[in-house]
Design a protein around this motif. Structure first.
Motif, PDB file in Angstrom:
ATOM      1  N   LYS A 375       5.720   5.555 -11.302  1.00 52.16           N
ATOM      2  CA  LYS A 375       5.221   4.376 -11.981  1.00 52.16           C
ATOM      3  C   LYS A 375       5.727   3.114 -11.314  1.00 52.16           C
ATOM      4  O   LYS A 375       5.006   2.145 -11.140  1.00 52.16           O
ATOM      5  CB  LYS A 375       5.725   4.423 -13.429  1.00 52.16           C
ATOM      6  CG  LYS A 375       5.094   3.403 -14.324  1.00 52.16           C
ATOM      7  CD  LYS A 375       3.688   3.806 -14.584  1.00 52.16           C
ATOM      8  CE  LYS A 375       2.974   2.695 -15.312  1.00 52.16           C
ATOM      9  NZ  LYS A 375       1.566   2.947 -15.318  1.00 52.16           N
ATOM     10  N   ARG A 376       6.971   3.168 -10.984  1.00 55.44           N
ATOM     11  CA  ARG A 376       7.660   1.999 -10.462  1.00 55.44           C
ATOM     12  C   ARG A 376       6.883   1.233  -9.397  1.00 55.44           C
ATOM     13  O   ARG A 376       6.576   0.069  -9.584  1.00 55.44           O
ATOM     14  CB  ARG A 376       9.026   2.476  -9.940  1.00 55.44           C
ATOM     15  CG  ARG A 376      10.112   1.459  -9.822  1.00 55.44           C
ATOM     16  CD  ARG A 376      10.513   0.661 -11.012  1.00 55.44           C
ATOM     17  NE  ARG A 376      10.429   1.213 -12.325  1.00 55.44           N
ATOM     18  CZ  ARG A 376      10.872   0.533 -13.400  1.00 55.44           C
ATOM     19  NH1 ARG A 376      11.468  -0.640 -13.243  1.00 55.44           N
ATOM     20  NH2 ARG A 376      10.750   1.024 -14.589  1.00 55.44           N
ATOM     21  N   PRO A 377       6.497   1.869  -8.311  1.00 56.18           N
ATOM     22  CA  PRO A 377       5.844   1.088  -7.258  1.00 56.18           C
ATOM     23  C   PRO A 377       4.601   0.381  -7.761  1.00 56.18           C
ATOM     24  O   PRO A 377       4.340  -0.769  -7.392  1.00 56.18           O
ATOM     25  CB  PRO A 377       5.497   2.135  -6.194  1.00 56.18           C
ATOM     26  CG  PRO A 377       5.599   3.453  -6.883  1.00 56.18           C
ATOM     27  CD  PRO A 377       6.620   3.272  -7.946  1.00 56.18           C
ATOM     28  N   ILE A 380       5.569  -2.763  -9.329  1.00 53.45           N
ATOM     29  CA  ILE A 380       5.935  -3.771  -8.341  1.00 53.45           C
ATOM     30  C   ILE A 380       4.691  -4.390  -7.732  1.00 53.45           C
ATOM     31  O   ILE A 380       4.562  -5.612  -7.635  1.00 53.45           O
ATOM     32  CB  ILE A 380       6.811  -3.136  -7.241  1.00 53.45           C
ATOM     33  CG1 ILE A 380       8.154  -2.752  -7.833  1.00 53.45           C
ATOM     34  CG2 ILE A 380       6.986  -4.080  -6.073  1.00 53.45           C
ATOM     35  CD1 ILE A 380       8.963  -1.844  -6.950  1.00 53.45           C
ATOM     36  N   GLU A 381       3.792  -3.526  -7.369  1.00 55.46           N
ATOM     37  CA  GLU A 381       2.579  -4.049  -6.759  1.00 55.46           C
ATOM     38  C   GLU A 381       1.791  -4.917  -7.710  1.00 55.46           C
ATOM     39  O   GLU A 381       1.175  -5.898  -7.317  1.00 55.46           O
ATOM     40  CB  GLU A 381       1.680  -2.895  -6.298  1.00 55.46           C
ATOM     41  CG  GLU A 381       2.195  -2.267  -5.031  1.00 55.46           C
ATOM     42  CD  GLU A 381       2.161  -0.769  -5.128  1.00 55.46           C
ATOM     43  OE1 GLU A 381       1.339  -0.278  -5.923  1.00 55.46           O
ATOM     44  OE2 GLU A 381       2.960  -0.116  -4.459  1.00 55.46           O
ATOM     45  N   ILE A 388      -2.168  -7.410  -1.090  1.00 54.90           N
ATOM     46  CA  ILE A 388      -1.808  -6.642   0.097  1.00 54.90           C
ATOM     47  C   ILE A 388      -2.384  -5.236   0.000  1.00 54.90           C
ATOM     48  O   ILE A 388      -2.997  -4.728   0.927  1.00 54.90           O
ATOM     49  CB  ILE A 388      -0.267  -6.566   0.220  1.00 54.90           C
ATOM     50  CG1 ILE A 388       0.326  -7.958   0.379  1.00 54.90           C
ATOM     51  CG2 ILE A 388       0.117  -5.692   1.399  1.00 54.90           C
ATOM     52  CD1 ILE A 388       1.816  -7.994   0.195  1.00 54.90           C
ATOM     53  N   MET A 389      -2.160  -4.698  -1.167  1.00 52.26           N
ATOM     54  CA  MET A 389      -2.641  -3.329  -1.371  1.00 52.26           C
ATOM     55  C   MET A 389      -4.136  -3.232  -1.165  1.00 52.26           C
ATOM     56  O   MET A 389      -4.634  -2.334  -0.508  1.00 52.26           O
ATOM     57  CB  MET A 389      -2.320  -2.864  -2.800  1.00 52.26           C
ATOM     58  CG  MET A 389      -0.879  -2.509  -2.991  1.00 52.26           C
ATOM     59  SD  MET A 389      -0.338  -1.334  -1.750  1.00 52.26           S
ATOM     60  CE  MET A 389      -1.481  -0.015  -2.058  1.00 52.26           C
ATOM     61  N   VAL A 424      -6.452  -1.197  -6.742  1.00 47.27           N
ATOM     62  CA  VAL A 424      -6.735   0.012  -5.976  1.00 47.27           C
ATOM     63  C   VAL A 424      -6.362   1.267  -6.761  1.00 47.27           C
ATOM     64  O   VAL A 424      -6.928   2.317  -6.569  1.00 47.27           O
ATOM     65  CB  VAL A 424      -5.936  -0.008  -4.659  1.00 47.27           C
ATOM     66  CG1 VAL A 424      -6.442   1.072  -3.742  1.00 47.27           C
ATOM     67  CG2 VAL A 424      -6.041  -1.362  -4.028  1.00 47.27           C
ATOM     68  N   TYR A 425      -5.410   1.104  -7.617  1.00 42.47           N
ATOM     69  CA  TYR A 425      -4.893   2.302  -8.282  1.00 42.47           C
ATOM     70  C   TYR A 425      -5.815   2.899  -9.324  1.00 42.47           C
ATOM     71  O   TYR A 425      -5.487   3.872  -9.960  1.00 42.47           O
ATOM     72  CB  TYR A 425      -3.525   1.976  -8.916  1.00 42.47           C
ATOM     73  CG  TYR A 425      -2.434   2.305  -7.970  1.00 42.47           C
ATOM     74  CD1 TYR A 425      -1.792   3.549  -8.060  1.00 42.47           C
ATOM     75  CD2 TYR A 425      -2.075   1.446  -6.954  1.00 42.47           C
ATOM     76  CE1 TYR A 425      -0.799   3.881  -7.173  1.00 42.47           C
ATOM     77  CE2 TYR A 425      -1.087   1.778  -6.068  1.00 42.47           C
ATOM     78  CZ  TYR A 425      -0.438   2.999  -6.178  1.00 42.47           C
ATOM     79  OH  TYR A 425       0.535   3.335  -5.301  1.00 42.47           O
TER      80      TYR A 425
END
Lengths: 516, 516
Positions: A375-377, A380-381, A388-389, A424-425
């Motif tokens: 989950k963490r990243p 952050i994103e 960026i992603m 994106v996710y």
């Protein structure tokens, strides 16, 4: 009366249908009539008085011994012969003894009958004695009959000999008619049954994969499937008949081993057992198809979008797998060896491709919302890395633009026309689609940030929802991995086939076929 | 001779064992002896001459009708009775007709026999006529016998009547002895079989889950399992016997419906069918256990470390599931209703917990190396975010320190004592452990950066390796989701049980049990 007439008509029609669908049954019935007629004729001719007197034995033997397949006839005839002979011998010996006992003769005979009845019945119940069940019955019958009627007429030997002669006559007529006129072989039935099972499993497999990709769902699972009864669902009946044929195969096997070499099975000790083994290996594969079907029956379903991502690969595995099964089935049917060892090549390739695709996209198989680590990243994103992603993903797209599935995912998102700019996710979150209800989706969008901040104050209802989503995504993983396991089991099936084709000396494949 | 003696001794020992393990068989054998003795006695007493002459029919009837269970005896007796009666009637009518034809009498009789033989045999082959197979045989036999022997003696009526009387005598003795002395009921067998199947599936389920968590692996899968033959693997035999009992159940059912109300089944039209249905529902569950076992048999295995993460939850689901099965089995055995509808509560809770755990840790179920999307952030972190990430994880640990599984993961990493400082993401990569060979591990560590830079120049061998890893991780996902599907199918089982308990009027549970 009119109703009765109607019923009779219906029955005649049904009988006609049955006769047309399996003409062997008609032939068999005619053969039975013929055999009975022959025996009756012999008795009418009446060469000696004794024949007439013991006529019943000949008729009885014909009626009892005349079985549908040659193997069954032979095995029953053998049982009857051995039972009669041994009982006759024993009864004669016993009769000799009984005359020695003088006054106590009757008691002696009665006790003898009791003991024989006990011993023979007990032996009959031995699990290993199952195939000789009939022999024991005949033994008992003959023994009692000779004792009783011999005691009355004092002609133990004549009784025994006459009885035996007439049984031999009946058996001879029965066997002769059954063997010489259009014989029906249990071995052939076994052979066809095994080949048919291959086709059934292949059909089920294709049906399962296609059904899964087309998101076939059962409104209500038929209760027949839930209680494993026969049903005419084509998916289900295909593998069910393969799974259920065990007892049928065992019965056919026990008859087939009695049959002399015949037709295409010209060989002493034809390896009928290997057919049953092959069928067992097929069953082992069929269980996987059954598990695949279980995924379709399940309440928890993956979303159509996710399925679509793997659709091409899965389709290919399914159709290649079915092709292998069909080819093996045909080889069994035509008694041909495998032309080369590469029969599994294509399906293995297909499975590998599917596996690779899964490898690249296994994020679609899980639900990352509650990850304790992963989950963490994302968090952050969300805070600082979205652009960026996004850019990164576009770059990716340009290098991988040949991959149609990425496009699929995109188009799905477009078609849903969310007004939220999805990061994106979304790949992770599209499991929400599995729920289907827009309210749920909306709620999810709203409660989203809340979860980001703290896991502790979640709404429990919400958690359940996403647990369901996660399960639904996993169901796709299950389906694919069962499919791959199915492919793995094919190797075992091919091995069993090769063993059979060696043992049974299948013919080499025709050259043209290899060229094709 | 010594060998023969040895063999006889062995058989006697085996017989003794069989007798001890199932005393009913001994009793049955003794009953059979008794019945035969009685019939012989009746014939010895010889009230009229005719009795002696047709004695064979009485003996024959006893031998044939005397079946192991009451239901089978009744159904066979019924078949025999109806077959004899109808054949007798028809034969008498036919005989009357034949005397009218004068000179053509013999031809007429022969043609009659042929036609009857044909029709009766054809009807016998009707699929729906299966249970009456024996009746048709008797019909044929009687018909031919009366025609032939009546023609000889010109005593059609006497023959028919005598024959019938003696058959009735034999049937009477057989039924009397079988029913009055220690009757053996097919219904009871069916009841026990169903209850036993519950226990078998429960044992298999527990065994599968425990075996999976203890990472039981088959060195070589026994070929008996691959070809679905009986084997004494306890995991396997438990569900196999449940799956394989279909034909046995059907046979028992067809007998049980003939049996009069008796013992605990005091009820007209006792719903034996529902037992078979319940057993079908159990089979539907057993197929899931079979699929679970398939995961253990599979070549592709998840790493022990990953399994360990879900171990508590899976263990709980397994043992709760087995508990439900055992409880239902006991209720079936004792004919008790469910005490409340909460029997599934615990197992559902356990499954939910497992599902939640999966939800939180589904990253363990996939391999992120080749992700087309998810890979990216990892790469970024590798470049600049490792420390931050690590810190983040530690923070996480402090808030979630109650979760024993995080600690598990840590300890694994420590125990492996890698000298490479593993980032937080090792969760993803620990699938490498599944391979087991240290070389593979090392190779992976080395080639790691290469993949980061470009996907195109990958070593294909390498890719295969990681594809395998991904599959191995998915296998855990499959196992858990099959387990959850198993739990879902329990509902159906409970429904079937409730239907049965309603229809069969099971007794209410004792009050003490509810309090417990």
């Amino acid at each position: 009366i009119r109703e009765l007439w109607k019923k009779a008509q219906d029955m005649a029609v049904a009988g006609w249908e049955l006769g047309r669908s399996d003409p062997r049954k008609v032939v068999f019935a005619a053969k039975m009539g013929l055999a009975l007629t022959l025996v009756s004729l012999l008795i009418f001719l009446e060469p000696t008085k004794d024949v007439g007197r013991y006529a019943v034995w000949a008729i009885l033997t014909v009626v009892v011994v005349f079985e549908f397949s040659i193997g069954a006839t032979l095995s029953k005839g053998m049982n009857r012969g051995i039972g009669t002979l041994s009982a006759g011998g024993l009864a004669l010996g016993f009769a000799e003894l009984s005359t020695l006992t003088g006054e106590w003769e009757e008691v002696f005979i009665i006790i003898g009958i009791f003991i024989m009845g006990f011993v023979a019945t007990f032996l009959r119940l031995y699990p290993t004695m199952k195939p000789y069940d009939y022999g024991f019955r005949v033994f008992l019958l003959t023994f009692c009959f000779i004792m009783v009627s011999g005691y009355r007429t004092r002609e133990f030997v004549t009784t025994a000999v006459n009885r035996f002669l007439l049984i031999a006559l009946g058996a001879g007529v029965g066997l002769g008619v059954n063997l010489c006129i259009y014989p029906i072989w249990a071995g052939e039935d076994l052979h066809n049954l095994v080949a048919k099972n291959f086709m059934g499993v292949a059909k089920s497999l294709e049906g399962c994969v296609n059904g899964y990709l087309q998101c076939v769902e059962y409104e209500r699972v038929p209760s027949k499937i839930l209680t494993y009864q026969a049903s005419d669902d084509p998916l289900y009946s295909g593998y069910r008949s393969a799974v259920e044929s065990t007892s049928q195969e065992d019965a056919l096997l026990s008859f087939a081993i009695w049959e002399p070499p015949h037709g295409p099975y010209r060989m002493l000790k034809y390896p009928w057992k290997s057919y049953v083994k092959l069928s067992g290996a097929l069953r082992h594969c069929a269980f996987m198809v059954m598990a695949l079907h279980g995924c379709i029956l399940s309440e928890i379903q993956a979303s159509p979008e996710r399925r679509h991502v793997f659709s091409n690969e899965m389709q290919r595995v399914g159709s290649e797998g079915a092709k292998v099964l069909r080819e093996l089935g045909n080889k069994v049917k035509t008694l041909t060896k495998l032309s080369s060892s590469t029969i599994l090549f294509e399906v293995h390739q297909a499975a590998e491709e599917l596996q690779r695709k899964i490898d690249r996209r296994s994020y679609l198989l899980v639900n990352s919302q509650h990850w304790e680590i992963g989950k963490r990243p994302e968090g952050i994103e969300h805070l600082n890395g979205v652009n960026i992603m996004d850019g990164g993903d576009n770059k990716r797209l340009s290098t991988k633009s040949l991959s149609e599935t990425v496009i699929d995912l995109r188009s799905i998102q477009l078609s849903k026309s969310w007004d939220v700019r999805t990061p994106v996710y979304t790949g992770f979150d599209s499991s929400a689609l599995a729920i289907g209800s827009p309210e749920a989706l909306l709620k999810k969008q709203i409660s989203w940030p809340a979860r980001q901040i703290s896991i502790l104050d979640e709404v429990p209802d919400e958690e359940e929802l996403s647990t369901y989503e996660s399960a639904s995504a996993l169901s796709l993983a299950t389906f694919t991995s069962l499919l791959i396991e199915f492919v793995a089991r094919l190797q075992n099936l091919v091995d069993a086939f090769e063993e059979l084709s060696e043992k049974a000396k299948f013919k080499e494949p025709a050259q043209e076929l290899t060229v094709e």
